[in-house]
Write an enzyme that holds these catalytic residues in place. Structure first.
Site, PDB file in Angstrom:
ATOM      1  N   ASP A 192     -11.123   2.648   3.377  1.00 25.30           N
ATOM      2  CA  ASP A 192     -11.382   1.205   3.251  1.00 25.30           C
ATOM      3  C   ASP A 192     -12.862   0.925   2.994  1.00 25.30           C
ATOM      4  O   ASP A 192     -13.226  -0.178   2.574  1.00 25.30           O
ATOM      5  CB  ASP A 192     -10.976   0.483   4.546  1.00 25.30           C
ATOM      6  N   LYS A 246       0.843  -1.205   0.000  1.00 21.49           N
ATOM      7  CA  LYS A 246       0.000   0.000   0.000  1.00 21.49           C
ATOM      8  C   LYS A 246       0.878   1.255   0.000  1.00 21.49           C
ATOM      9  O   LYS A 246       0.614   2.213  -0.728  1.00 21.49           O
ATOM     10  CB  LYS A 246      -0.952  -0.015   1.206  1.00 21.49           C
ATOM     11  N   GLN A 263      -4.946  -1.502   9.283  1.00 30.13           N
ATOM     12  CA  GLN A 263      -4.829  -2.837   8.704  1.00 30.13           C
ATOM     13  C   GLN A 263      -5.445  -3.876   9.636  1.00 30.13           C
ATOM     14  O   GLN A 263      -5.181  -3.880  10.837  1.00 30.13           O
ATOM     15  CB  GLN A 263      -3.332  -3.151   8.435  1.00 30.13           C
TER      16      GLN A 263
HETATM   17  N1  GUN Z   1      -6.986  -6.975   5.865  1.00 31.65           N
HETATM   18  C1  GUN Z   1      -7.255  -7.765   4.790  1.00 31.65           C
HETATM   19  N2  GUN Z   1      -7.766  -7.025   3.790  1.00 31.65           N
HETATM   20  C2  GUN Z   1      -7.826  -5.750   4.232  1.00 31.65           C
HETATM   21  C3  GUN Z   1      -8.256  -4.524   3.646  1.00 31.65           C
HETATM   22  O1  GUN Z   1      -8.708  -4.450   2.504  1.00 31.65           O
HETATM   23  N3  GUN Z   1      -8.137  -3.431   4.435  1.00 31.65           N
HETATM   24  C4  GUN Z   1      -7.660  -3.491   5.699  1.00 31.65           C
HETATM   25  N4  GUN Z   1      -7.607  -2.365   6.389  1.00 31.65           N
HETATM   26  N5  GUN Z   1      -7.250  -4.601   6.269  1.00 31.65           N
HETATM   27  C5  GUN Z   1      -7.329  -5.730   5.536  1.00 31.65           C
END
Ligand code: GUN
Length: 277
Positions: free
Chosen positions: A119, A52, A96
């Site tokens: 998100d 990211k 996350q």
């Molecule tokens: N953990 C697994 N997929 C995601 C996601 O798309 N966003 C976040 N914040 N955590 C995750």
């Protein structure tokens, strides 16, 4: 033979488009900042967070990294979110998941200001999606809609079956396909005769979390098959929820693993960051 939907190429194209938009915004004095919070050192999470940050740098978005220790308390995390909510120079906040056991994920998601919820997990974002109002949409299902559209696959009027009902993928996927005028069925682990249901699909989205579970007996001839799963098999090779070799010969289009849905999630996160300004 099926059309292979190239998620890597489509995500690269989206990131290229966003890079241009971000450069134009910068020229007018607007900078975009994403705060990325990771609690603990789960290796998979570290890889996702690293990717990211890399994507942010590529597109031209500033990223602020908060790497908090495993033993961080819920209050400490909520205090950090409150501080970031209040900062005018922070456009997006991403925590996350998963979080360590002492922290209530729902509380944390609900604490993020909906205007910064890149998100798309906040109940307000989900509610907006549900009633057709604009708002942030969960990145993986939003990416799947882009894969379909950019591959020239019509959704309106099609029988769409989503296998899986998670808050992050299955439920928002069903709502997005409905928004695109698909006829949507959601199947899940308690569905009786799953094969009979998935075989109705013109567009089948699989997010069941079981390696290679979907074989050709689950798929109608000529269907479009989208595989959200990602697993490592016994030879340490990546595979999806769909048995690709078995299913590809009977469908009209299919996403590979890796290189299908996976790269789209980050591209759509970048898109949400650009939309957050
Ligand atoms: N953990 C697994 N997929 C995601 C996601 O798309 N966003 C976040 N914040 N955590 C995750």
């Amino acid at each position: 033979m099926a059309q292979v939907i190239d998620g890597k190429a489509i995500s690269a194209q989206i990131k290229e488009e966003l890079k241009e938009r971000v450069a134009a915004m910068k020229a007018e004095g607007t900078e975009i900042t994403l705060a990325v919070i990771q609690v603990g050192e789960d290796p998979a999470s570290s890889v996702y967070v690293g990717n990211k940050k890399k994507a942010c740098a590529y597109v031209g978005i500033r990223s602020l990294a908060y790497e908090l220790p495993e033993e961080t308390t819920e209050k400490e995390l909520l205090d950090l979110i409150a501080e970031l909510n209040g900062r005018k120079d922070v456009n997006g906040i991403l925590v996350q998941l998963p979080l360590p056991g002492q922290i209530d994920e729902d509380k944390v998601i609900g604490a993020i200001c909906p205007d910064k919820d890149v998100d798309g997990f906040h109940p307000q974002s989900v509610g907006r999606l549900c009633i057709g109002q604009p708002g942030f949409v969960s990145c993986t299902p939003a990416g799947i809609i882009q894969l379909l559209k950019r591959s020239g696959i019509e959704i309106a009027g099609k029988e769409c079956v989503v296998a899986g009902r998670s808050n992050i993928v299955g439920k928002p996927m069903a709502l997005l396909l409905l928004r695109e005028n698909g006829t949507v069925t959601v199947a899940h682990s308690k569905t009786k005769d799953l094969k009979e249901v998935t075989k109705r699909a013109d567009i089948l989205v699989v997010a069941v979390g079981k390696p290679k579970m979907i074989t050709r007996e689950y798929v109608k001839e000529g269907a479009v098959v989208i595989d959200v799963g990602i697993h490592r098999n016994e030879n340490n090779k990546l595979c999806g929820d769909v048995d690709y070799e078995d299913v590809a010969p009977v469908c009209s289009a299919i996403t590979p693993v890796p290189g299908g849905v996976g790269p789209m999630t980050i591209a759509m996160l970048m898109n949400n960051c650009v939309e957050s300004t």
